[in-house]
Enzyme design. Structure first.
Site, mmCIF file in Angstrom:
data_model
loop_
_atom_site.group_PDB
_atom_site.id
_atom_site.type_symbol
_atom_site.label_atom_id
_atom_site.label_comp_id
_atom_site.label_asym_id
_atom_site.label_seq_id
_atom_site.Cartn_x
_atom_site.Cartn_y
_atom_site.Cartn_z
ATOM 1 N N ARG A 49 0.845 -1.196 0.000
ATOM 2 C CA ARG A 49 0.000 0.000 0.000
ATOM 3 C C ARG A 49 0.880 1.245 0.000
ATOM 4 O O ARG A 49 0.577 2.236 -0.634
ATOM 5 C CB ARG A 49 -0.956 0.001 1.209
ATOM 6 C CG ARG A 49 -1.707 1.302 1.352
ATOM 7 C CD ARG A 49 -2.974 1.253 2.191
ATOM 8 N NE ARG A 49 -2.939 0.366 3.318
ATOM 9 C CZ ARG A 49 -2.231 0.551 4.445
ATOM 10 N NH1 ARG A 49 -1.509 1.636 4.597
ATOM 11 N NH2 ARG A 49 -2.267 -0.336 5.413
ATOM 12 N N TYR A 101 -15.905 17.321 -15.252
ATOM 13 C CA TYR A 101 -16.437 15.962 -15.323
ATOM 14 C C TYR A 101 -17.513 15.808 -14.237
ATOM 15 O O TYR A 101 -17.314 16.239 -13.095
ATOM 16 C CB TYR A 101 -15.300 14.949 -15.120
ATOM 17 C CG TYR A 101 -15.812 13.553 -14.900
ATOM 18 C CD1 TYR A 101 -16.659 12.956 -15.831
ATOM 19 C CD2 TYR A 101 -15.489 12.835 -13.757
ATOM 20 C CE1 TYR A 101 -17.168 11.681 -15.626
ATOM 21 C CE2 TYR A 101 -15.987 11.553 -13.547
ATOM 22 C CZ TYR A 101 -16.828 10.992 -14.484
ATOM 23 O OH TYR A 101 -17.334 9.734 -14.280
ATOM 24 N N ASP A 173 -6.716 19.518 -13.776
ATOM 25 C CA ASP A 173 -7.000 18.174 -14.286
ATOM 26 C C ASP A 173 -6.600 18.186 -15.767
ATOM 27 O O ASP A 173 -7.233 18.827 -16.595
ATOM 28 C CB ASP A 173 -8.491 17.867 -14.085
ATOM 29 C CG ASP A 173 -8.863 16.466 -14.542
ATOM 30 O OD1 ASP A 173 -8.195 15.930 -15.439
ATOM 31 O OD2 ASP A 173 -9.848 15.915 -14.005
ATOM 32 N N LYS A 198 -7.928 7.273 -19.236
ATOM 33 C CA LYS A 198 -8.154 7.859 -20.553
ATOM 34 C C LYS A 198 -6.891 7.741 -21.416
ATOM 35 O O LYS A 198 -6.393 6.661 -21.620
ATOM 36 C CB LYS A 198 -8.622 9.300 -20.374
ATOM 37 C CG LYS A 198 -9.740 9.464 -19.320
ATOM 38 C CD LYS A 198 -10.959 8.649 -19.691
ATOM 39 C CE LYS A 198 -12.177 8.921 -18.842
ATOM 40 N NZ LYS A 198 -12.193 8.377 -17.495
HETATM 41 O O1 P1T Z 1 -13.196 7.594 -14.116
HETATM 42 P P1 P1T Z 1 -12.003 7.995 -13.297
HETATM 43 O O2 P1T Z 1 -10.735 7.325 -13.681
HETATM 44 O O3 P1T Z 1 -12.282 7.925 -11.815
HETATM 45 O O4 P1T Z 1 -11.706 9.533 -13.638
HETATM 46 C C1 P1T Z 1 -12.587 10.566 -13.330
HETATM 47 C C2 P1T Z 1 -12.357 11.716 -14.264
HETATM 48 C C3 P1T Z 1 -11.569 12.772 -13.839
HETATM 49 N N1 P1T Z 1 -11.330 13.836 -14.653
HETATM 50 C C4 P1T Z 1 -11.818 13.888 -15.900
HETATM 51 C C5 P1T Z 1 -11.523 15.079 -16.754
HETATM 52 C C6 P1T Z 1 -12.581 12.837 -16.400
HETATM 53 O O5 P1T Z 1 -13.047 12.930 -17.660
HETATM 54 C C7 P1T Z 1 -12.871 11.717 -15.570
HETATM 55 C C8 P1T Z 1 -13.712 10.579 -16.027
HETATM 56 N N2 P1T Z 1 -14.473 10.875 -17.149
HETATM 57 C C9 P1T Z 1 -15.339 10.016 -17.791
HETATM 58 C C10 P1T Z 1 -15.559 8.752 -17.396
HETATM 59 C C11 P1T Z 1 -16.025 10.577 -18.973
HETATM 60 O O6 P1T Z 1 -16.581 9.828 -19.782
HETATM 61 O O7 P1T Z 1 -15.994 11.817 -19.105
#
Ligand code: P1T
Length: 383
Positions: A49, A101, A173, A198
Site C-alpha cells: 500500500r 467531469y 486536471d 483515458k
Molecule cells: O473515471 P475515473 O478514472 O475515476 O476519472 C474521473 C475523471 C476525472 N477527470 C476527468 C476530466 C474525467 O473525464 C474523468 C472521467 N471521465 C469520464 C468517465 C467521462 O466519460 O468523461
C-alpha cells in the site's frame, strides 16, 4: 534521465532493466509485503500500500512527462481527486470550474460539501471572475482545460499568478490535454491531476488516476494521504498504464490529426448545427489554446438538429463508433453527456453550460479517419 525530450522519457523514465534478471520491461511485482532482514531493516519497501516497485516505475515516468518531481498513482481518477480534496479541512473554501467531469462535481458537491468544505463554481475562462470568487479562507482552485465536456480553455499562467501570492493551491486536471500537449506545472500550477483511465493508459482496459507535483511539501502531504486512505493503484494496472505511456506521443498525434479531419467534416454536414474543437479558428479560446498547448487534442463536441430523438437515432445507428462513457482510448467513443457522463450535474447548470439534448461528445480514436467520417455521415443521414 539525461534528456528532457518527451518521446524518450515516455519510454524510459522511471525504468531500468530489472536488477536481478535484466528484464527490459518492469516486472509486475505481485507482492503485498517484503522480507526484512530484521525489524525495520529493509530495502525501502515494507508493504505494497505504501510502496510497490511497479507503481514506483509508473510514478517516475509520469512525473518526468509532466515536468514534475513526484507523481502518485491511484485506483481511479476520482481517487486522485479525493486525495487532493482531503488537503482541505472543514471551513476551508474551494473554487472550482463551472464545467467539470460530472463525477468531480458530484464528489465536491455531495461528499466534501457535507464535510464542511465551502464551494464556489466559476467560469474559469475569466481570471477576474476567479479572483473575485476568492475569499480569505480560499485554499484551493480546481480547473480542467480543455473542460469536460464544453472544451473551454482557461489561461493557466494567469490563474497560477492569482493563486500563488494568496497561497491558494492550484490544481489542473490535465486528462483531456495530456502532458504531450500541455504541462501545467511549467505554467506555475501546483498539482496536475489525471484520470489515467483515458489517454495515458490509452486502451480502455484500466481504471486509474494520478497526481504530479514539483513541491516537496505537497508531495509529502499527498503521499501521506495515498498511504493513509489506501486508494493506490495495484501492480497489474500500474504495469498496463506504464506500457500505455510508451506510445502516448504517437497516439496523441494521430488522435489530433483524426479529430481535425472529423471536426472539419462535421462542419460540412447539414444536420450539424455547431462543432467545437479547440483547434478550430472559431473556438472562442483558440488563440489561447494555440499559445498554451502544443496541440489541440482528440476530443470534440457537436450539436445536431432534432434534439433528443435525433441524438438517440444517431447514436444507435453508428456502426464503427461505440456509444459509451469514457474517452481517450485507441477506439472512437461517442456519448450523450446530458444522459450519460454529466447526469449528476443539475439540469439548470447543464442548460446554462449548453449541455442540452442535441449535444454529443466524441472521443476520436486512431482508426482510419475516412472510415470514422463515413460512419458519422451514414448515421447523421438517418436522423
Ligand atoms: O473515471 P475515473 O478514472 O475515476 O476519472 C474521473 C475523471 C476525472 N477527470 C476527468 C476530466 C474525467 O473525464 C474523468 C472521467 N471521465 C469520464 C468517465 C467521462 O466519460 O468523461
Amino acid at each position: 534521465m539525461s534528456t528532457d525530450r518527451f518521446e524518450t522519457l515516455a519510454i524510459h523514465a522511471g525504468q531500468q532493466p530489472d536488477p536481478t534478471t535484466g528484464a527490459v520491461m518492469t516486472p509486475v511485482y505481485f507482492t503485498s509485503t517484503y522480507a526484512q532482514s530484521g525489524p525495520g531493516e529493509h530495502k525501502g519497501f515494507e508493504y505494497s500500500r505504501t510502496r510497490n516497485p511497479t507503481r514506483d516505475a509508473l510514478q517516475g515516468c509520469l512525473a518526468a512527462l509532466e515536468s514534475g518531481k513526484h507523481a502518485l498513482a491511484f485506483a481511479s481518477g476520482l481517487a486522485a481527486t479525493d486525495a487532493v480534496l482531503h488537503l482541505l479541512s472543514a471551513g476551508d473554501h474551494l473554487v472550482l470550474s463551472d464545467d467539470l467531469y460530472g463525477g468531480t462535481f458530484r464528489l465536491a458537491d455531495k461528499v466534501f460539501k457535507r464535510l464542511g468544505i465551502e464551494q464556489t463554481f466559476v467560469d474559469v475562462t475569466d481570471p477576474r471572475a476567479v479572483a473575485a470568487a476568492f475569499r480569505p479562507n480560499t485554499k484551493l482552485l480546481w480547473v480542467e482545460t480543455p473542460t469536460n465536456p464544453m472544451l473551454k480553455i482557461c489561461d493557466l499562467a494567469a490563474l497560477a499568478s492569482i493563486c500563488s501570492p494568496r497561497g491558494v493551491i492550484s490544481v489542473c486536471d490535465n486528462t483531456f490535454a495530456t502532458p504531450f500537449f500541455q504541462r501545467p506545472l511549467e505554467l506555475g500550477f501546483d498539482v496536475v491531476a489525471h484520470s489515467m483511465t483515458k489517454y495515458l493508459n490509452g486502451h480502455s482496459d484500466v481504471v486509474a488516476g494520478a497526481l504530479a507535483v514539483r513541491r516537496d511539501d505537497l508531495h509529502e502531504k499527498l503521499a501521506f494521504l495515498q498511504n493513509a486512505v489506501g486508494a493506490q493503484l495495484g501492480p497489474m494496472d500500474s504495469f498496463l498504464v506504464l506500457r500505455g505511456l510508451k506510445t502516448l506521443h504517437v497516439r496523441m498525434e494521430r488522435h489530433q490529426q483524426n479529430a481535425q479531419r472529423v471536426a472539419e467534416a462535421l462542419q460540412r454536414h447539414k444536420r450539424v448545427q455547431r462543432v467545437t474543437w479547440p483547434g478550430l479558428p472559431e473556438h472562442p479560446q483558440h488563440a489561447l489554446a494555440a499559445r498554451q498547448m502544443k496541440g489541440f487534442g482528440g476530443m470534440l463536441t457537436c450539436v445536431i438538429e432534432g434534439g433528443l430523438p435525433a441524438a438517440r437515432t444517431f447514436l444507435k445507428t453508428l456502426r464503427l463508433w461505440t456509444c459509451a462513457e469514457s474517452l481517450g482510448g485507441v477506439e472512437s467513443l461517442i456519448e450523450h453527456p446530458a444522459i450519460m457522463t454529466h447526469a449528476s450535474v443539475p439540469p439548470e447548470t447543464r442548460r446554462k453550460l449548453g449541455i442540452d439534448d442535441g449535444f454529443i461528445r466524441l472521443s476520436v480514436g486512431i482508426e482510419n479517419a475516412q472510415d470514422l467520417i463515413d460512419d458519422l455521415f451514414q448515421a447523421l443521414d438517418r436522423t
